[in-house]
Every structure is written in structure tokens, then in C-alpha cells.
Enzyme design. Structure first.
Site, PDB file in Angstrom:
ATOM      1  N   GLU A 200       9.171   9.089 -16.728  1.00 26.26           N
ATOM      2  CA  GLU A 200       8.117   9.769 -16.953  1.00 26.26           C
ATOM      3  C   GLU A 200       7.351   8.982 -18.358  1.00 26.26           C
ATOM      4  OE1 GLU A 200       7.050  13.932 -15.351  1.00 26.26           O
ATOM      5  OE2 GLU A 200       9.385  13.515 -15.050  1.00 26.26           O
TER       6      GLU A 200
ATOM      7  N   HIS B 281       0.728  -1.184   0.064  1.00 23.82           N
ATOM      8  CA  HIS B 281      -0.099   0.022  -0.183  1.00 23.82           C
ATOM      9  C   HIS B 281       0.991   1.508   0.006  1.00 23.82           C
ATOM     10  CE1 HIS B 281      -3.424  -2.662   1.233  1.00 23.82           C
ATOM     11  NE2 HIS B 281      -2.330  -3.237   2.083  1.00 23.82           N
TER      12      HIS B 281
ATOM     13  N   SER C  97      14.880  22.314 -14.822  1.00 25.01           N
ATOM     14  CA  SER C  97      13.714  23.154 -15.128  1.00 25.01           C
ATOM     15  C   SER C  97      14.358  24.287 -15.741  1.00 25.01           C
ATOM     16  CB  SER C  97      12.934  23.209 -13.936  1.00 25.01           C
ATOM     17  OG  SER C  97      12.366  24.389 -13.848  1.00 25.01           O
TER      18      SER C  97
ATOM     19  N   GLN D 278      -5.528  -4.121 -43.465  1.00 27.22           N
ATOM     20  CA  GLN D 278      -4.333  -2.921 -43.909  1.00 27.22           C
ATOM     21  C   GLN D 278      -3.966  -2.241 -42.488  1.00 27.22           C
ATOM     22  OE1 GLN D 278      -3.574  -1.345 -47.648  1.00 27.22           O
ATOM     23  NE2 GLN D 278      -4.545   0.233 -47.100  1.00 27.22           N
TER      24      GLN D 278
ATOM     25  N   LYS E 231      15.776  21.737  -9.634  1.00 24.81           N
ATOM     26  CA  LYS E 231      15.173  20.723 -10.080  1.00 24.81           C
ATOM     27  C   LYS E 231      16.225  19.582 -11.019  1.00 24.81           C
ATOM     28  CE  LYS E 231      11.137  20.236 -10.261  1.00 24.81           C
ATOM     29  NZ  LYS E 231       9.624  19.754 -10.585  1.00 24.81           N
TER      30      LYS E 231
HETATM   31  N1  ARG Z   1      -1.770  -3.099 -48.669  1.00 23.01           N
HETATM   32  C1  ARG Z   1      -2.414  -4.540 -48.515  1.00 23.01           C
HETATM   33  C2  ARG Z   1      -2.273  -4.869 -46.905  1.00 23.01           C
HETATM   34  O1  ARG Z   1      -1.565  -4.251 -46.287  1.00 23.01           O
HETATM   35  C3  ARG Z   1      -1.927  -5.615 -49.115  1.00 23.01           C
HETATM   36  C4  ARG Z   1      -2.913  -6.729 -49.426  1.00 23.01           C
HETATM   37  C5  ARG Z   1      -4.012  -6.380 -50.440  1.00 23.01           C
HETATM   38  N2  ARG Z   1      -4.801  -7.495 -50.714  1.00 23.01           N
HETATM   39  C6  ARG Z   1      -6.040  -7.159 -51.530  1.00 23.01           C
HETATM   40  N3  ARG Z   1      -6.577  -8.262 -51.724  1.00 23.01           N
HETATM   41  N4  ARG Z   1      -6.262  -5.769 -51.778  1.00 23.01           N
HETATM   42  O2  ARG Z   1      -3.130  -5.506 -46.475  1.00 23.01           O
END
Ligand code: ARG
Length: 466
Positions: A299, A165, A286, A331, A292
Site C-alpha cells: 500500500e 477489466h 491489526s 534553488q 488480519k
Molecule cells: N543555493 C543556490 C542554488 O541552489 C546556489 C546558486 C546561487 N547562485 C546565485 N546566483 N545566487 O540555486
């Protein structure tokens, strides 16, 4: 590739900032080259392995394979030397490289994409990248553990207050406290090792999602790319991103450990505690208060945890509820992982530096270790051991002794024997032997306890494994 840029007027609802029609927005939302160019080396390695396998299997000619490999190596040096122009119109790293290959070697370039799809290609590139990052993380954690082992060895006997604690609980050694972090980062490292085992399967050859009719050899590409074996299900292969989520969850757990250490360093380095002094290399001054010395690095490590947790939640949310197999949502996986990886690397590096550099004020720690009646449990244990009291009664007697010491403004060890005997007649002057902090820590010899002899055993255990 045809230029499909549409010059008709922009969409009235949302096109204010666009000079041209919706295609500009499509290009902006669709393109990943801005971040997935980071995968260029993995993409080229994967393509070389794939082309080599295609030629070996008689799917493309040896001459075409040689042209492809030569062209890809040229592209690799172009990118590495900063002489490659990435184009957003070509969407992603895969198509940027393939288009450049066509310019360099002509029609043979068109044969590279036989028996594969961008779906298995991106799964491969990203897996290779995450695998390398995990290997780097493993090494960095080993460095941090080594730093703690050195400090633990140096301070196996240095007493400090142990807290629960954040209130003084019982004396411990600073070496023991350091070894607590060795256990945490040791578990993080073993999680990293397990994650490497889980992802050590090659995705290439899963093609779009169903595999391929070409007589490819996926074991050959797996071996060439340093994977243990090929993945076993082509649908799962192009759908799976749990290797990335696993990396992020490990990063989040390790980040949480790092943030606890960061918080302790912030507390310990306040003038009020004064347990450690950070080196100039890991603190700042500081601009207004000359006295300081701020623990900014600690941090920021504490704060990086927030970014890493955010990335984990982001990718879990992106993947949640996605139908099999590939969807473009996936993606969005890369930036989260790239950002978390950068944060984790920085946090581990900064902590390793701070732990190695900080000056430990053993006198301050020792003085604090003895205050707050930290040896009260030792008095209770003495009453159990030497006077045969049940622990609950001993606890009560000790509580009265603490109250008396508090009212007199002194420590337990400073109470006169007569006062102690007035509380319980079985107390003798032998009791003073257990009321010092050194005696207290030395007595805690249970396996994993804070006695210097035990701490040294644990240091030896970890030295043999680091
Ligand atoms: N740039 C795409 C990704 O990062 C690559 C794969 C794309 N595939 C597709 N069927 N459009 O996911």
C-alpha cells in the site's frame, strides 16, 4: 562575512513570529543549506577538480592549489564525521565550505572561486548527484528484474486467470504475468540509461552565464569528474534543469509501474483471491482484528507514487516560464529530487523483497483459472479450426454454450457432448481436449504468448541482458 542581522522591529504585516527585522525572513527564505548540505561530497569533488585545473593552466600557483586541496579534504572528513557546523547565515553548501576553507588555509581560499560562479557550481554538484542516483536506480531495477526472472522460471507452468477489466479473460501462466513486469522495469531501466547519457556533460567553467576570460580547460575538468565532455553553451548550462526533470519523469513512470504491481499484490493477497501470501517481513497485523495480515508495504509503495508525481509537477511548474539564465527559483529543484529519489529507492527495495518472499498458491490460482468460462475462446477457436466456422459464428455458438453452462451451474468442460451437439452438430468429443486450462495456455505459442515454451524463451532473452 559581515553579520547583516537587523534588529529593528519586525514588519507589521507579516512579521509576528520574527524577533528581528526583515533580514531574518530574508535569511529564512534564501538559505538552502538545510537541504543542499546533501551535496557536500559533490561540491568538494568539483572544487578539487577546478583548483587542479586552475593550477595546471597557470591561473593559480601550485602552492595555493595544494593548500586548497588539502583544506577541502579536511573539510570532507569533518563533514563525514559530523564535526562540521553548518551555518544558515552562509546560505548554502558552496559558501559554507568556502568560508570554512578560508578559516583553515587563509587567503589562498579566495583563489578557488576564480573563473567560476555558484551558478555553474550548483549545476555541477546537482548533476553529479543526479547521475549517481540514476546509477543507483539502474542497479536497483536490475535487482527487481532478477527477482521476477527467478519467480517466472519457477512458475513458467503455473496457470492463473488472466484478466481484462479485472474480469476473468483467458488462462495465462504466473510466469508470463511476472515477465510482463520484467518488460516494464526493463523499459524503465533503459530510460535511466538514456538519462545518464543526456546528462553526461560537465557544467563547470560556464561561470555565471557567459563563460570566462581566464584560459581554463573545461575538457580537463570534465574528464576529472567522469563526464563524457563539457557542455557546449554556457547560458544553457546554468539555466538547464531538465536533467532533474528527466530523473523525476522516469521516477514517475517507474512509480506508476510499481503502483500497479502494488495494487495487484494487495488484490492477490486478500483471502478472497488468496493467490499469494506475503511473508511476515513485508506485512503487519491489526491491533484489533487478530486474523488480519495487512499488505502495508504494498500500500505504501502504491502511495509513494503520489509523492513522486507531485515532485515532477512541482519542478515542471518551478521551471515553466523562467527566463534564461539562472534565477533563484531554481534553488527549489533539490528538495523535490531528493524526496522523489528516497521514495523511489524505498519502493523498489520493498517490491524486490515482496516479490522474492511471497508464497504463491498455485492450487488457488489454478482453480480460479478454470472458473468464469475462461476457456470459451478456446472453444470458439476449435470451431474455427476443426469445423471451419467463421470466427464471428464460432463466437456466437460459444456464447450459447456458455449461457447453457451458466444456467446448469457447471463449467464448459462439464457440459455433456449431446448438449454441445445440440448447439452445433459439428462438435465432437475431441473438443474436451482444448477446454482444460493447461491445454489452453500450452496452445498460445505465438511470439510473446503465454505458452510455457514461449515464456521460457522470454526468460532466456532477459537473463542474457540482466
Ligand atoms: N543555493 C543556490 C542554488 O541552489 C546556489 C546558486 C546561487 N547562485 C546565485 N546566483 N545566487 O540555486
Amino acid at each position: 562575512m559581515a553579520d547583516t542581522t537587523d534588529t529593528k522591529s519586525s514588519n507589521q504585516m507579516w512579521g509576528g513570529r520574527f524577533a528581528s527585522g526583515p533580514d531574518a525572513i530574508m535569511e529564512e527564505i534564501n538559505a538552502s543549506i538545510g537541504f543542499d548540505k546533501k551535496l557536500f561530497a559533490q561540491d568538494i569533488r568539483g572544487s578539487i577538480a577546478h583548483a587542479t585545473m586552475l593550477a595546471h593552466q597557470g591561473i593559480i600557483s601550485a602552492e595555493d592549489k595544494d593548500k586548497i586541496v588539502h583544506g577541502l579534504n579536511t573539510i570532507l572528513s569533518e563533514i563525514e564525521s559530523g564535526n562540521f557546523e553548518f551555518s544558515r547565515r552562509l546560505e548554502d553548501i558552496h559558501m559554507n565550505i568556502e568560508a570554512r576553507l578560508a578559516t583553515l588555509i587563509g587567503p589562498a581560499a579566495g583563489r578557488l572561486h576564480t573563473a567560476r560562479s555558484r551558478n555553474d557550481q550548483v549545476a555541477l554538484d546537482f548533476r553529479l548527484w543526479v547521475k549517481e542516483e540514476l546509477e543507483k536506480t539502474e542497479k536497483m531495477l536490475t535487482g527487481l528484474i532478477a527477482a521476477f526472472l527467478d519467480r517466472a522460471e519457477e512458475h513458467a507452468e503455473s496457470v492463473m486467470p488472466g484478466f481484462t477489466h479485472l474480469q476473468t479473460a483467458q488462462p495465462v501462466t504466473f510466469g508470463h504475468h511476472c515477465m510482463a513486469y520484467v518488460e516494464m522495469f526493463g523499459r524503465d531501466r533503459s530510460r535511466v540509461r538514456h538519462a545518464i547519457e543526456h546528462l553526461d556533460e560537465s557544467p563547470i567553467g560556464a561561470a555565471a552565464l557567459a563563460g570566462t576570460g581566464y584560459p581554463i580547460d573545461r575538457h580537463m575538468t570534465a574528464k576529472a569528474l567522469g563526464f563524457r565532455e563539457p557542455t557546449r553553451n554556457s547560458i544553457d548550462t546554468v539555466s538547464d534543469r531538465d536533467f532533474a526533470i528527466e530523473f523525476l519523469s522516469i521516477a514517475a513512470i517507474s512509480g506508476m509501474h510499481l503502483s500497479r504491481l502494488a495494487e495487484e499484490i494487495v488484490i492477490w493477497s486478500t483471502p478472497q483471491f488468496g493467490f499469494v501470501r506475503l511473508s511476515d517481513a513485508f506485512s503487519t497485523g491489526s491491533s484489533i482484528m487478530p486474523q488480519k495480515k495487512n499488505p502495508d508495504a504494498a500500500e505504501l509503495v502504491r502511495a509513494k507514487t503520489g509523492r513522486i508525481n507531485g515532485s515532477l509537477v512541482a519542478l515542471l511548474t518551478i521551471m515553466k516560464g523562467l527566463p534564461l539564465a539562472y534565477s533563484k527559483d531554481m534553488q527549489e529543484d533539490k528538495e523535490q529530487v531528493f524526496d522523489a529519489a528516497e521514495s523511489l529507492e524505498l519502493a523498489i527495495a520493498a517490491m524486490t523483497g515482496m516479490v522474492r518472499d511471497m508464497t504463491v498458491n498455485t492450487a488457488r490460482m489454478k482453480a480460479a483459472a478454470g472458473s468464469g468460462f475462461s476457456t470459451a475462446t478456446d472453444l470458439a477457436d476449435w470451431l474455427v479450426r476443426e469445423a471451419g466456422l467463421p470466427f464471428r459464428d464460432a463466437h456466437h455458438v460459444t456464447g450459447r454454450a456458455v449461457a447453457l453452462a451458466e444456467s446448469k451451474g457447471c463449467d464448459l468442460a462439464e457440459l455433456p457432448l449431446a448438449d454441445l451437439q445440440a448447439i452445433h452438430s459439428a462438435i465432437t468429443d475431441k473438443v474436451y481436449d482444448v477446454l482444460t486450462v493447461e491445454a489452453s495456455v500450452a496452445s498460445r505459442k505465438s511470439f510473446g504468448g503465454t505458452a510455457p515454451s514461449e515464456v521460457r524463451k522470454q526468460i532466456a532473452f532477459w537473463r542474457a541482458r540482466n
